[in-house]
Design an enzyme around this catalytic site. Structure first.
Site, PDB file in Angstrom:
ATOM      1  N   ASN A  12      23.017  -3.064   1.147  1.00 21.96           N
ATOM      2  CA  ASN A  12      22.729  -4.073   0.125  1.00 21.96           C
ATOM      3  C   ASN A  12      21.397  -3.688  -0.510  1.00 21.96           C
ATOM      4  OD1 ASN A  12      22.255  -6.336  -1.408  1.00 21.96           O
ATOM      5  ND2 ASN A  12      21.894  -7.711   0.330  1.00 21.96           N
ATOM      6  N   TRP A  13      21.486  -3.127  -1.714  1.00 20.96           N
ATOM      7  CA  TRP A  13      20.268  -2.624  -2.372  1.00 20.96           C
ATOM      8  C   TRP A  13      19.417  -3.753  -2.947  1.00 20.96           C
ATOM      9  CZ3 TRP A  13      22.183   2.192  -5.698  1.00 20.96           C
ATOM     10  CH2 TRP A  13      22.654   3.188  -4.815  1.00 20.96           C
ATOM     11  N   LYS A  14      19.972  -4.935  -3.050  1.00 23.02           N
ATOM     12  CA  LYS A  14      19.261  -6.090  -3.634  1.00 23.02           C
ATOM     13  C   LYS A  14      18.724  -5.718  -5.028  1.00 23.02           C
ATOM     14  CE  LYS A  14      18.278  -7.576   1.001  1.00 23.02           C
ATOM     15  NZ  LYS A  14      17.544  -8.458   1.879  1.00 23.02           N
ATOM     16  N   HIS A  63      25.446 -14.436   0.545  1.00 24.68           N
ATOM     17  CA  HIS A  63      24.199 -13.903   1.104  1.00 24.68           C
ATOM     18  C   HIS A  63      23.155 -15.030   1.124  1.00 24.68           C
ATOM     19  CE1 HIS A  63      20.593 -11.557   1.722  1.00 24.68           C
ATOM     20  NE2 HIS A  63      21.379 -10.578   2.159  1.00 24.68           N
ATOM     21  N   GLU A  94      20.117 -15.077   0.503  1.00 24.52           N
ATOM     22  CA  GLU A  94      19.192 -15.114  -0.642  1.00 24.52           C
ATOM     23  C   GLU A  94      19.848 -15.814  -1.836  1.00 24.52           C
ATOM     24  OE1 GLU A  94      18.251 -10.929  -0.632  1.00 24.52           O
ATOM     25  OE2 GLU A  94      17.187 -11.204   1.266  1.00 24.52           O
ATOM     26  N   GLU A 134      24.572 -12.745   9.512  1.00 28.95           N
ATOM     27  CA  GLU A 134      23.192 -12.379   9.206  1.00 28.95           C
ATOM     28  C   GLU A 134      22.270 -13.550   9.529  1.00 28.95           C
ATOM     29  OE1 GLU A 134      23.017  -9.009   6.130  1.00 28.95           O
ATOM     30  OE2 GLU A 134      23.130 -10.887   5.031  1.00 28.95           O
ATOM     31  N   GLY A 154      15.107  -8.907   6.672  1.00 31.69           N
ATOM     32  CA  GLY A 154      13.887  -8.389   6.043  1.00 31.69           C
ATOM     33  C   GLY A 154      12.614  -8.713   6.811  1.00 31.69           C
ATOM     34  N   SER A 176      17.577  -6.721   9.701  1.00 33.19           N
ATOM     35  CA  SER A 176      16.663  -5.706  10.241  1.00 33.19           C
ATOM     36  C   SER A 176      17.361  -4.683  11.119  1.00 33.19           C
ATOM     37  CB  SER A 176      15.498  -6.373  10.993  1.00 33.19           C
ATOM     38  OG  SER A 176      14.761  -7.188  10.108  1.00 33.19           O
ATOM     39  N   GLY A 201      20.075  -3.984   4.657  1.00 34.26           N
ATOM     40  CA  GLY A 201      19.236  -4.188   3.475  1.00 34.26           C
ATOM     41  C   GLY A 201      18.224  -3.061   3.339  1.00 34.26           C
ATOM     42  N   GLY A 202      17.011  -3.303   3.812  1.00 34.37           N
ATOM     43  CA  GLY A 202      15.901  -2.357   3.642  1.00 34.37           C
ATOM     44  C   GLY A 202      16.243  -0.917   3.999  1.00 34.37           C
TER      45      GLY A 202
END
Ligand code: PEP
Length: 245
Positions: free
Chosen positions: A9-11, A91, A93, A163, A169, A209, A230-231
């Site tokens: 997930n590049w966000k 998600h 966010e 998640e 994150g 994470s 993610g990251g």
């Protein structure tokens, strides 16, 4: 044996050029055991689809209506027209920063499935719910409110991503025991609602994470079928090591 999935997930990260070189660097990572996909910013979708290889390209967001006065939005039918077949829904966010309610997410799930998309449906509890010990009830409610209206046949087009919000994150991963217990719980809920066969076929990913050094332990759990990353999906080496795991 369920085929594994590792999804990035590049966000809201990367330039077009950076996205293209990251996507190119992932070529050949899909195998007979593992599907690889990336959920990218909407403005990269068309470009990356034109470069497409074994790694699937999916959308992070869409509006459930086919068209209309929704300034700034991209419709599910526009994504379909582009050739997109993978979408992310629920998600944390989107829930938190964009006010996407359970009802709206239900509409998104239904619209995406009606258009033949594969849906990766995210669920997970905030820290205060984890601390009060109500995480299973919380996630069960999310599933009932936004996902469990789908038919058993439609469930073939769905992957669930667990998640825990406190792990996204933050560098704080759920322990293998916590993740495994919740994945078992989710699979049991699916079993109760859709039966043994559907529960055994469903892929449930862990997200929060997830890094090269913890992916192997997490993915070795019976009910964890891969990860939503993610990251670490923004770094070719890290993401590849997670895929290897
Ligand atoms: C995510 O946002 O889906 C996620 C899992 O992020 P991170 O891996 O950075 O915690």
């Amino acid at each position: 044996m369920r085929k594994r999935i590792v999804a990035g997930n590049w966000k809201m990260n990367l330039t077009k050029g950076e996205g293209e070189s990251l996507y190119n660097s992932l070529k050949g990572t899909t195998s007979s055991q593992t599907e690889v996909k990336v959920f990218v910013p909407a403005i990269f979708l068309d470009h990356l689809l034109s470069r497409s290889h074994d790694v699937l390209v999916g959308a992070q967001n869409f509006h459930p209506k086919d068209s209309g006065a929704y300034t700034g939005e991209v419709s599910i039918s526009q994504l379909k027209d582009l050739g997109i077949r993978e979408v992310l829904v629920g998600h944390s966010e989107r829930r938190e920063y964009f006010g996407e309610s359970d009802e709206f997410l239900r509409e998104k799930v239904d619209a995406a499935l009606a258009h033949g998309m594969h849906v990766t449906f995210c669920c997970g509890e905030p820290l205060e719910v984890r601390e009060s010990g109500d995480e299973e009830a919380f996630v069960t409610e999310q599933l009932h409110n936004s996902l469990f209206q789908v038919t058993e046949a439609q469930l073939n087009q769905v992957t669930i991503a667990y998640e825990p919000i406190w792990a996204i994150g933050t560098g704080k991963t759920a322990s293998v025991e916590q993740a495994d217990a919740m994945h078992g719980h989710i699979r049991n809920q699916v079993r109760k609602k859709y039966g043994e066969q559907a529960a055994n076929a469903l892929r449930i990913l862990y997200g929060g994470s997830c890094k090269p050094d913890n992916a192997g332990d997490l993915f070795s759990c019976e009910d964890i079928d891969g990860g939503l990353i993610g990251g670490a999906s923004l770094k070719t080496q890290d993401f590849k090591q997670i895929i290897e795991a």
